[in-house]
Design an enzyme around this catalytic site. Sequence first.
Site, mmCIF file in Angstrom:
data_model
loop_
_atom_site.group_PDB
_atom_site.id
_atom_site.type_symbol
_atom_site.label_atom_id
_atom_site.label_comp_id
_atom_site.label_asym_id
_atom_site.label_seq_id
_atom_site.Cartn_x
_atom_site.Cartn_y
_atom_site.Cartn_z
ATOM 1 C CB CYS A 111 -0.987 0.176 1.421
ATOM 2 S SG CYS A 111 -2.142 -1.196 1.085
ATOM 3 C CG HIS A 249 -3.090 3.517 2.390
ATOM 4 N ND1 HIS A 249 -3.588 3.043 1.595
ATOM 5 C CD2 HIS A 249 -3.904 2.211 3.548
ATOM 6 C CE1 HIS A 249 -4.165 1.747 1.311
ATOM 7 N NE2 HIS A 249 -3.961 0.997 2.761
ATOM 8 C CG ASN A 279 -6.290 -0.936 1.599
ATOM 9 O OD1 ASN A 279 -6.088 -0.679 0.396
ATOM 10 N ND2 ASN A 279 -5.991 -1.798 2.100
HETATM 11 N N1 ACO Z 1 -18.534 -9.884 7.865
HETATM 12 C C1 ACO Z 1 -18.845 -10.670 8.746
HETATM 13 N N2 ACO Z 1 -18.010 -11.276 9.705
HETATM 14 C C2 ACO Z 1 -17.248 -10.952 9.729
HETATM 15 C C3 ACO Z 1 -16.913 -10.423 8.424
HETATM 16 C C4 ACO Z 1 -17.078 -9.656 7.561
HETATM 17 N N3 ACO Z 1 -16.855 -9.779 5.747
HETATM 18 N N4 ACO Z 1 -14.992 -10.519 8.295
HETATM 19 C C5 ACO Z 1 -15.101 -10.850 9.823
HETATM 20 N N5 ACO Z 1 -16.403 -11.057 10.877
HETATM 21 C C6 ACO Z 1 -16.898 -11.484 11.772
HETATM 22 C C7 ACO Z 1 -15.010 -11.607 12.362
HETATM 23 O O1 ACO Z 1 -14.593 -13.554 11.628
HETATM 24 C C8 ACO Z 1 -15.390 -11.695 14.084
HETATM 25 O O2 ACO Z 1 -16.216 -13.046 14.746
HETATM 26 P P1 ACO Z 1 -16.027 -13.450 16.276
HETATM 27 O O3 ACO Z 1 -16.236 -12.600 16.701
HETATM 28 O O4 ACO Z 1 -16.929 -14.427 16.075
HETATM 29 O O5 ACO Z 1 -14.774 -14.143 16.057
HETATM 30 C C9 ACO Z 1 -16.486 -10.329 14.204
HETATM 31 O O6 ACO Z 1 -17.026 -10.465 12.478
HETATM 32 C C10 ACO Z 1 -15.244 -9.355 14.162
HETATM 33 O O7 ACO Z 1 -14.363 -9.684 13.616
HETATM 34 P P2 ACO Z 1 -12.932 -8.656 14.011
HETATM 35 O O8 ACO Z 1 -11.578 -8.579 13.385
HETATM 36 O O9 ACO Z 1 -12.445 -8.529 15.535
HETATM 37 O O10 ACO Z 1 -13.461 -6.575 13.586
HETATM 38 P P3 ACO Z 1 -12.821 -5.594 13.469
HETATM 39 O O11 ACO Z 1 -13.574 -4.713 13.966
HETATM 40 O O12 ACO Z 1 -11.269 -5.551 14.174
HETATM 41 O O13 ACO Z 1 -12.929 -5.757 11.900
HETATM 42 C C11 ACO Z 1 -11.050 -5.444 9.818
HETATM 43 C C12 ACO Z 1 -11.930 -6.643 11.330
HETATM 44 C C13 ACO Z 1 -11.613 -4.608 9.004
HETATM 45 C C14 ACO Z 1 -10.551 -6.173 9.107
HETATM 46 C C15 ACO Z 1 -10.721 -4.609 10.683
HETATM 47 O O14 ACO Z 1 -9.518 -4.591 11.521
HETATM 48 C C16 ACO Z 1 -8.941 -4.198 9.987
HETATM 49 O O15 ACO Z 1 -9.965 -2.608 9.273
HETATM 50 N N6 ACO Z 1 -8.158 -3.948 10.004
HETATM 51 C C17 ACO Z 1 -6.695 -2.219 8.988
HETATM 52 C C18 ACO Z 1 -6.858 -4.045 7.389
HETATM 53 C C19 ACO Z 1 -6.348 -3.276 6.739
HETATM 54 O O16 ACO Z 1 -7.111 -2.312 5.874
HETATM 55 N N7 ACO Z 1 -5.263 -3.287 6.356
HETATM 56 C C20 ACO Z 1 -4.435 -2.918 5.027
HETATM 57 C C21 ACO Z 1 -3.586 -3.405 4.981
HETATM 58 S S1 ACO Z 1 -3.253 -4.435 2.776
HETATM 59 C C22 ACO Z 1 -2.009 -4.454 2.397
HETATM 60 O O17 ACO Z 1 -0.953 -3.520 2.241
HETATM 61 C C23 ACO Z 1 -2.649 -4.973 0.783
#
Ligand code: ACO
Length: 362
Positions: A111, A249, A279
């Site tokens: 990214c 970003h 993203n």
């Molecule tokens: N739909 C429904 N439920 C989902 C989904 C989905 N798409 N994805 C995950 N869940 C569930 C999980 O399984 C979990 O369920 P559980 O509690 O029963 O286990 C619950 O939702 C909560 O999951 P979390 O991972 O705790 O959710 P969080 O609020 O942390 O959000 C997210 C996850 C959106 C991925 C966040 O952590 C994030 O945006 N992180 C940054 C990632 C990113 O953008 N990286 C960029 C760099 S990538 C690159 O450089 C190529």
Amino acid sequence: MQHAEITGWGKCLPPAVLSNADLATFIDTSDEWITSRTGIKERRICHCNFSDMAIVAAQRALAAADLDPLELDLILLGSLTNDSLCPNTASIVQDAIGARNAASIDINSACTGFLYGLHIGTNLIRAGAHKKVLVIGGEFISHYMDWSRRDVAVLFGDACGAVVIEASDDEVGLLAAKIGCEADAKYAIQITNLGSAYSRLSDDFLYTGWNFDGQEVFKRAVKSMSQACTDVLDQVGLSVDDVHLVVPHQANKRILDSLAKRVGIPQEKVFVNVHKYGNTSAGTIPVALAEAVDEGRVNPGDYILSATFGAGLTWGAGIIRWGNRVKPLRISDAELPPCDKTALEILEPHIRRYKEHAKTSV
Ligand code: ACO
């Protein structure tokens, strides 16, 4: 000292739109979950090659600068989803746009590829080694997606953007940058089953999978980007009040809100388009910058703060001073090849193939 003014800007978004409702037709997710956790409503899916997007973005940026491609002496292309390992995609772009005097380099820092490229290009101009540089950032990330992973598949989209930077006596362009990498967390984002570390004899080879620790990336993103923002403001002796616009970003709206809070910048100064494109990795900043200028959010002489993070875990921030011109000198008529499919139609054979492979590999 020479500076590196941004004289041209351009973006390329493939036309096929994949909505949250479309995703919910083949993975266990919902518009409500995706919107509340990420702010993303839809993203674009590429129907052609990555280089096609890069070529269109480049031609639009060159037109905005009214620059003959033969005058370019360097092309820096940030992406992790290049057309092929060899030749590099910057060479494909060089040939297609007719920039045969330009050295052509791909940069893979995920990214952060665009900001890394802007930093490198700017400093090569400052050092007198180059005069006119095309910096491209973009991604065809849907090509590598594991469509069974709901925590990853909903986050990303395809796009590309580009800027032209040219040597200038005026104190404009990228005035300061701070880039870095937290490699102790390098496997928090990992694309597997492709590359020389994976056996070509394995049945999984080329079925790209993702290791992804979203929460770890989230925490580190906010911390590293906010520290880098403070660093670049200190470098140029500016305060957050001097910043006219933040073009960060675009990974997740919650990350943008946390960043704004931590750096002490009002949310209305933060440019957001993650709801439209998700993203797009190295594409987010050049696409957002081009949109911000075209939407009249940038005025001559404005200070623009940019911050980024990505796989590696690489991170960075930069402070840009915009020049005198906020209108393109010319408009390019470059377009992608026509697309006659919906996003779901483009993805359907890939989703089916992954499902079949998953059944046979259990
Ligand atoms: N739909 C429904 N439920 C989902 C989904 C989905 N798409 N994805 C995950 N869940 C569930 C999980 O399984 C979990 O369920 P559980 O509690 O029963 O286990 C619950 O939702 C909560 O999951 P979390 O991972 O705790 O959710 P969080 O609020 O942390 O959000 C997210 C996850 C959106 C991925 C966040 O952590 C994030 O945006 N992180 C940054 C990632 C990113 O953008 N990286 C960029 C760099 S990538 C690159 O450089 C190529």
